[in-house]
Design a protein around this motif. Structure first.
Motif, short mmCIF file in Angstrom:
data_model
loop_
_atom_site.label_atom_id
_atom_site.label_comp_id
_atom_site.label_asym_id
_atom_site.label_seq_id
_atom_site.Cartn_x
_atom_site.Cartn_y
_atom_site.Cartn_z
N ASN A 193 51.83 18.16 21.06
CA ASN A 193 50.67 18.69 21.77
C ASN A 193 50.56 18.02 23.14
O ASN A 193 50.20 16.84 23.23
N PRO A 194 50.85 18.73 24.23
CA PRO A 194 50.80 18.12 25.56
C PRO A 194 49.40 17.66 25.95
O PRO A 194 49.25 16.81 26.84
N ASN A 195 48.37 18.20 25.28
CA ASN A 195 47.00 17.79 25.58
C ASN A 195 46.70 16.37 25.09
O ASN A 195 45.67 15.80 25.44
N ASN A 196 47.59 15.82 24.29
CA ASN A 196 47.40 14.46 23.78
C ASN A 196 47.97 13.40 24.72
O ASN A 196 47.85 12.20 24.43
N PHE A 197 48.63 13.82 25.81
CA PHE A 197 49.30 12.87 26.69
C PHE A 197 48.80 13.02 28.12
O PHE A 197 48.57 14.14 28.59
N ASP A 198 48.67 11.89 28.80
CA ASP A 198 48.29 11.92 30.21
C ASP A 198 49.35 12.64 31.04
O ASP A 198 49.02 13.29 32.05
N LEU A 199 50.62 12.54 30.60
CA LEU A 199 51.72 13.17 31.33
C LEU A 199 52.00 14.59 30.84
O LEU A 199 52.97 15.21 31.28
N GLY A 200 51.19 15.10 29.94
CA GLY A 200 51.37 16.46 29.45
C GLY A 200 52.71 16.67 28.77
O GLY A 200 53.08 15.91 27.87
N TYR A 201 53.44 17.67 29.22
CA TYR A 201 54.71 18.00 28.58
C TYR A 201 55.76 16.90 28.73
O TYR A 201 56.68 16.82 27.93
N PHE A 202 55.62 16.05 29.74
CA PHE A 202 56.56 14.94 29.88
C PHE A 202 56.37 13.93 28.74
O PHE A 202 57.32 13.30 28.28
N GLY A 203 55.12 13.79 28.28
CA GLY A 203 54.87 12.95 27.13
C GLY A 203 55.50 13.53 25.87
O GLY A 203 56.07 12.80 25.05
N VAL A 204 55.39 14.85 25.73
CA VAL A 204 56.02 15.54 24.60
C VAL A 204 57.54 15.38 24.65
O VAL A 204 58.19 15.16 23.63
N LEU A 205 58.09 15.47 25.86
CA LEU A 205 59.54 15.40 26.03
C LEU A 205 60.12 14.12 25.46
O LEU A 205 61.19 14.12 24.85
N GLY A 206 59.41 13.00 25.64
CA GLY A 206 59.91 11.73 25.12
C GLY A 206 60.07 11.77 23.61
O GLY A 206 61.10 11.32 23.08
#
Length: 251
Positions: A193-206
């Protein structure tokens, strides 16, 4: 013992029983989710679609199918062959990989975290789907009868489904309204869920890259074990065939 007909019959029966147990666990959790959704006047259709969008559920449904296939194949035709069919071997390797990944990811990242299933997890069902099933498929990798030696390129087939599932999840997520919370998005797992990360989809990417590495590693491991077991059985079969031919040649 692991190559004897008696063991092959015994393990095939255990595969049937495990398939029934996993199917019962899936149905139990689905009924609980649908019942709670209907009682709350929420969208049952969306909850059912969401339910079958979990990697865990898809992996377990796949395990039901392949365990039934393997057991039925053995009792109908398998006793005539020295190894399982290629299609069965690839499917079994794929589902084994997905179930091991399910067990590892759930127990390391998700245990204790509430997931958007539509209802509280049924305890015995939850443990069957995330612990018992994955352990059985892992054990099956080492003791299942008539293993076939697959080429390394089949790793690409094994990892194809997780890639498609991640793309499906990320595309579908912002298009679905969460029927429970009303949020204008729905993702099966918090790390997608990109909404859970400050970096959005970059957080998901990790997380995606890390879990992808785990999937590829486990896929290679599953193929490797199958190649070792298949190779050893092939050597024994070749030796047996050779000794059977010697008396004929002498005559």
């Amino acid at each position: 013992m692991l190559t004897s007909p008696a063991w092959a019959r015994t393990w095939s029966i255990l595969r049937l029983l495990m398939a029934v147990a996993i199917l019962a666990a899936v149905i139990t959790q689905l009924v609980a989710s649908v019942t709670r959704t209907a009682e709350n006047g929420q969208d049952v259709g969306t909850v059912v679609a969401n339910f079958f969008s979990f990697f865990t559920i898809l992996s377990n449904v796949g395990s039901v199918g392949v365990l039934l296939w393997a057991a039925i194949w053995y009792f109908r035709r398998g006793r005539q062959f020295r190894s399982e069919s290629r299609g069965l071997a690839i499917t079994l390797a794929s589902v084994t990989t997905y179930m091991i990944v399910t067990g590892v990811v759930y127990n390391l990242l998700l245990r204790g975290i509430e997931l958007p299933q539509g209802a509280e997890p049924v305890p015995w069902s939850n443990e069957t789907l995330h612990v018992v099933g994955p352990i059985f498929l892992l054990v099956d990798l080492f003791v299942g009868p008539l293993r076939r030696r697959l080429p390394w390129r089949n790793v690409l087939i094994v990892i194809a489904f997780p890639i498609v599932w991640v793309l499906y999840t990320l595309v579908r997520g912002p298009l679905v309204t969460n029927p429970v919370s009303g949020d204008p998005f729905w993702y099966p797992y918090p790390f997608l869920n990109p909404n859970n990360f400050d970096l959005g989809y970059f957080g998901v990417l990790g997380y995606v890259v890390g879990i992808a590495a785990v999937i590829v590693g486990i896929a290679f491991f599953v193929i490797w074990i199958g190649r070792r077991r298949g190779a050893r059985r092939s050597d024994r079969d070749a030796a047996a065939a050779s000794s059977a031919e010697r008396p004929r040649a002498a005559r």
